[in-house]
Motif scaffolding. Structure first.
Motif, short mmCIF file in Angstrom:
data_model
loop_
_atom_site.label_atom_id
_atom_site.label_comp_id
_atom_site.label_asym_id
_atom_site.label_seq_id
_atom_site.Cartn_x
_atom_site.Cartn_y
_atom_site.Cartn_z
N GLY A 83 49.68 48.81 24.57
CA GLY A 83 48.04 48.92 25.20
C GLY A 83 48.73 49.00 26.66
N ALA A 84 50.09 49.52 26.41
CA ALA A 84 50.24 50.45 28.12
C ALA A 84 50.17 51.45 27.84
N VAL A 85 50.62 52.19 28.86
CA VAL A 85 50.81 54.07 29.22
C VAL A 85 52.51 54.21 29.17
N VAL A 86 52.88 54.87 28.38
CA VAL A 86 54.42 54.94 28.63
C VAL A 86 54.70 56.27 29.50
N THR A 87 55.71 56.51 30.31
CA THR A 87 56.03 57.58 31.08
C THR A 87 57.75 57.68 30.60
N TRP A 88 58.29 58.98 30.89
CA TRP A 88 59.64 58.38 30.40
C TRP A 88 60.46 59.52 31.96
N LEU A 89 61.14 59.12 32.06
CA LEU A 89 61.71 59.57 33.11
C LEU A 89 63.13 60.57 32.64
N HIS A 90 63.31 61.83 33.41
CA HIS A 90 64.47 62.26 32.60
C HIS A 90 65.93 61.83 33.51
N PRO A 91 66.63 61.58 32.20
CA PRO A 91 67.74 61.60 32.71
C PRO A 91 68.80 62.33 33.47
N LEU A 92 68.60 63.46 33.64
CA LEU A 92 69.12 64.02 34.63
C LEU A 92 68.22 64.32 36.26
N GLY A 93 67.39 63.87 36.45
CA GLY A 93 66.49 63.92 37.83
C GLY A 93 67.37 63.13 39.12
N SER A 94 66.72 63.10 39.99
CA SER A 94 67.32 62.95 40.83
C SER A 94 66.41 61.14 41.55
N LEU A 95 67.20 60.46 42.08
CA LEU A 95 66.50 59.86 42.63
C LEU A 95 64.59 59.77 42.88
N ASP A 96 64.85 60.86 44.13
CA ASP A 96 63.70 61.08 44.60
C ASP A 96 62.19 61.67 43.36
N ASP A 97 62.76 62.66 42.25
CA ASP A 97 62.11 63.10 41.28
C ASP A 97 62.04 61.43 40.76
N HIS A 98 62.87 60.64 40.29
CA HIS A 98 62.33 59.00 39.52
C HIS A 98 61.08 58.41 40.77
N LEU A 99 61.30 58.94 41.50
CA LEU A 99 60.33 57.37 42.68
C LEU A 99 59.15 58.60 42.95
N ASP A 100 59.41 59.89 43.05
CA ASP A 100 57.43 60.14 42.79
C ASP A 100 57.44 60.13 41.32
N VAL A 101 57.81 59.83 40.24
CA VAL A 101 57.27 59.49 39.16
C VAL A 101 56.86 58.63 39.68
#
Length: 260
Positions: A83-101
């Motif tokens: 029942g969880a919602v899944v989101t995938w982080l960009h494997p080439l993304g920056s730390l700031d990108d990941h923290l935003d998501v």
């Protein structure tokens, strides 16, 4: 698990139906391994139990940061089955990108591929190494997926950010199923198809169009951890692929490599 496969038409139940229909076929093949449809089906069930023991619950958002991996994809389906919602982080993304998501999606925990651990030196939520979950799959029984309605959120995927900050788009089980069914019909996918898969799973093309479509019909995905033009060219020349697809950036890289 079998009882719920015949009930609510969620992405999880539809995917499990497909895996159960083609038990002996190869679902995933990569450089040094493979996973049959039966093995993927069984692994998803065991991962559900392991992830429940790790605290994944209905209504949470779980993020994944991983290179292409059949086992990690199975973990994503297992999380959706809880029942969880899944989101995938960009494997080439920056730390700031990941923290935003992580902040925008209200992520409860992040499952991280050790190869990409350096991309998340610190996060404000629990960070779980994917091998730690995979190491707990030897449980006594498969976990039963939660009964979910078709309008339950399944995925939260982010736009590319070409025209501004990436925006999260929520896909329900019903809308995701509709997209998969439409694309299978339009592209006339068959069990005999075989596709090289090198797109990351953080966007709809890599996760839905190029992965769930072939798996729903019993086709085969050859997994590459990333796009490497020389490796992909060699595979195209030596293996009987019937479908090839990519995004504009990949085509640009392929053309540049070919003309170099």
């Amino acid at each position: 698990m079998n009882a719920l496969i015949g009930q609510s038409p969620t992405v999880v139940t539809m995917t499990l139906r497909a895996l159960a229909r083609h038990p002996e076929r190869r679902a995933f093949v990569w450089e040094d391994g493979l996973l049959t449809y039966r093995a993927a089906y069984d692994l998803i069930g065991r991962l559900q139990a392991a992830m429940a023991a790790a605290g994944v619950k209905k209504g949470q958002t779980v993020a994944f940061l991983s290179a292409n991996s059949a086992e990690t994809w199975c973990a994503g389906v297992a999380a959706q089955g809880l029942g969880a919602v899944v989101t995938w982080l960009h494997p080439l993304g920056s730390l700031d990108d990941h923290l935003d998501v992580i902040e925008d999606a209200d992520v409860s925990c992040v499952l991280v591929d050790p190869r990409l651990q350096h991309l998340l030196p610190h996060v404000p939520v629990p960070k779980i190494p994917i091998p730690a979950v995979l190491g707990r799959v030897n449980v006594d029984r498969a976990y039963e997926p939660r009964p979910l309605g078709p309008d339950t959120p399944a995925l939260m995927l982010y736009t590319s950010g070409t025209t501004g900050k990436p925006k999260g788009v929520v896909h329900s089980h019903a809308t995701t199923n509709a997209q998969i069914a439409c694309l299978i019909a339009a592209w006339e996918w068959t069990p005999d198809d075989r596709i090289p898969h090198f797109l990351p799973l953080h966007h709809v093309h890599g996760l839905v169009n190029k992965l769930l479509c072939p798996l729903w019909v019993g086709a085969r995905c050859d997994f590459f951890s990333r796009f490497d033009a020389s490796v992909v060219f060699e595979a195209l020349a030596s293996k009987p692929y019937s479908i090839f697809m990519a995004v504009p950036t990949i085509y640009s890289k392929a053309i540049a490599a070919w003309e170099a």
